[in-house]
Design an enzyme around this catalytic site. Structure first.
Site, short mmCIF file in Angstrom:
data_model
loop_
_atom_site.label_atom_id
_atom_site.label_comp_id
_atom_site.label_asym_id
_atom_site.label_seq_id
_atom_site.Cartn_x
_atom_site.Cartn_y
_atom_site.Cartn_z
N HIS A 1 -7.36 -6.01 1.15
CA HIS A 1 -6.18 -5.16 1.41
C HIS A 1 -5.42 -5.60 2.67
O HIS A 1 -4.46 -4.93 3.06
CB HIS A 1 -6.65 -3.71 1.56
CG HIS A 1 -5.58 -2.68 1.32
ND1 HIS A 1 -4.97 -2.50 0.10
CD2 HIS A 1 -4.99 -1.76 2.15
CE1 HIS A 1 -4.08 -1.52 0.18
NE2 HIS A 1 -4.07 -1.07 1.42
N SER B 1 0.83 -1.19 0.00
CA SER B 1 0.00 0.00 0.00
C SER B 1 0.88 1.26 0.00
O SER B 1 1.65 1.44 -0.94
CB SER B 1 -0.96 -0.05 1.19
OG SER B 1 -1.99 0.89 1.04
N ASP C 1 -10.07 -5.79 -3.00
CA ASP C 1 -9.42 -4.76 -2.18
C ASP C 1 -10.36 -3.56 -2.09
O ASP C 1 -10.75 -2.98 -3.12
CB ASP C 1 -8.10 -4.38 -2.83
CG ASP C 1 -7.25 -3.46 -1.98
OD1 ASP C 1 -7.80 -2.56 -1.32
OD2 ASP C 1 -6.02 -3.64 -1.99
#
Lengths: 276, 276
Positions: free
Chosen positions: A255, A146, A222
């Site tokens: 995620h 990320s 995600d």
């Protein structure tokens, strides 16, 4: 430099260290996994892991399950905190700015510029420390998740020759074009968008002096995929520039660290091959 | 029954469910890992994991790294919370009594007796629920850590024939003889020590109606080894009774999830063999 945690793990040792950083002018913590080969005194190459928003040095070392692969492959894995922290350090109430959200760059704007110098810390100071104090070679790879995926990709692109390989999970690949990146870059780098391009993977790809292959995994469930991650921009930029990219989309994955844990073994194997 | 988390993991799915428990008369949460075989509709045997003091259903599923092995072996892994919780539920300020510290028994003393019925919950209610709502067979194994190691060993000994195999990490094997167990048993079962013996592994071994093999791993750098765990008492009891025990001591390992993660693959392989 002070060791604050030491845990036996898969025949090696997971440690956490704290030291004063000259880059950030604060105390900084990092996790370091020493595989059995390193404990036996054999110098091992180092994979740097950069975590995402809200994380500190603990998230990756407790949740990713990377130690078993690092043990088998003979890799040292170093996982720093995501920003400077402490009472004298600027902060913001939001989770996506300030402490826990350093974005792996050197801030030029107030009140951030004094301590938010994560690029210097991750690229220069931390490797020098690791290579001086542990049985580490000067071979380095870098990966992250990320915000840390953004960090891994941009630092590899900005420092050609420094990393043998680079990979990312769910990276913020075009920060200049999404809310997380726009907010952080405006705060840390100011309103002039030409400064942003130097820290934006998609913008850097066009003129990258080194065509280092990018390995990127992205979950299709995600929750930040469409709003913040937009891997299609990365794919388009790589195609336009002829930059080598392996972008893998994974049905059902979100995620979280469950996604990272499911694939970190493949990433470490990829880095191990480049590091030998 | 309500699903509150759903995460893709190693080709299977890590889920968390909440439901009203008739045993504890509270809401209860449990984690359940469904391996790829189960998602494809194939009934799979179930391993129950019991966590230690202060844990809830999250610790094991986020830190132990069990999913990869369960995926490969075709095992469902169920990890319940360690006690009833909530505003109307009795509690104690200490970490080792009350919420987060149910000790896997049915309390007989006030104020605990109303809700602290973890033995009924783990042995009867939860398996019935799992076998009714998921693609699970009625083959069950049980394992756990610390207070949960005590739980796994005593529940297997108290319910002969119910589990195909049992294993423990760093169990409280002689709770009647150490501070954690003495405090909890006095509160939950009262001062009469004959009631304690029915929930004490070392005491149960002498007259166990089923000589089910015990697999126990213990770290030698465990901070609770001498004061609370005392595996030598388990070894002596098993030797005296001719009860089959594999007790493995591991140099350098402590009481943390780093120890569990390093060996959970071997435990699941052990259970898988017994469950086939």
């Amino acid at each position: 430099m002070q060791r604050i945690e030491q845990r036996a793990s898969f025949g090696g040792r997971q440690e956490v260290w704290e030291h004063h950083s000259s880059s950030t002018d604060t105390a900084m913590r990092f996790g370091i996994y020493l595989p059995p080969a390193a404990l036996a005194g054999q110098p091992c190459p180092v994979v740097y892991w950069l975590s995402g928003l809200t994380c500190n040095e603990q998230n990756f070392i407790t949740k990713a399950g990377a130690q078993q692969y690092a043990a088998a492959l003979g890799l040292i894995v170093v996982a720093p905190d995501t920003s400077p922290r402490g009472e004298g350090v600027a902060n913001d109430e939001a989770y996506d700015l300030g402490q826990g959200a350093g974005f792996y760059l050197n801030a030029t704007q107030q009140p951030w510029a004094a301590h938010f110098r994560m690029e210097d810390y991750v690229v220069q100071e931390l490797p020098a420390l690791v290579e001086a104090h542990f049985p580490a070679t000067d071979k380095r790879s870098i990966c992250g998740h990320s915000m840390g995926g953004h960090g891994a990709l941009t630092l590899a692109l900005r420092h050609p020759g420094r990393y043998a390989s680079v990979s990312a999970f769910s990276p913020i690949a075009a920060p200049s074009q999404v809310p997380w990146g726009q907010k952080a870059f405006a705060a840390y780098l100011g309103e002039d968008r030409t400064a942003w391009a130097a820290h934006d993977t998609v913008a850097l790809i066009a003129n990258a002096p080194e065509r280092l292959h990018l390995l990127v995994d992205q979950g299709q469930a995600d929750e930040f995929l469409a709003g913040q991650l937009q891997p299609e921009r990365l794919q388009a930029a790589c195609q336009a520039a002829g930059h080598p990219l392996t972008l893998r989309l994974h049905a059902g994955y979100d995620h979280s660290y469950y996604f990272i844990a499911s694939l970190i073994g493949e990433h470490l194997a990829h880095h191990s091959q480049a590091l030998r």
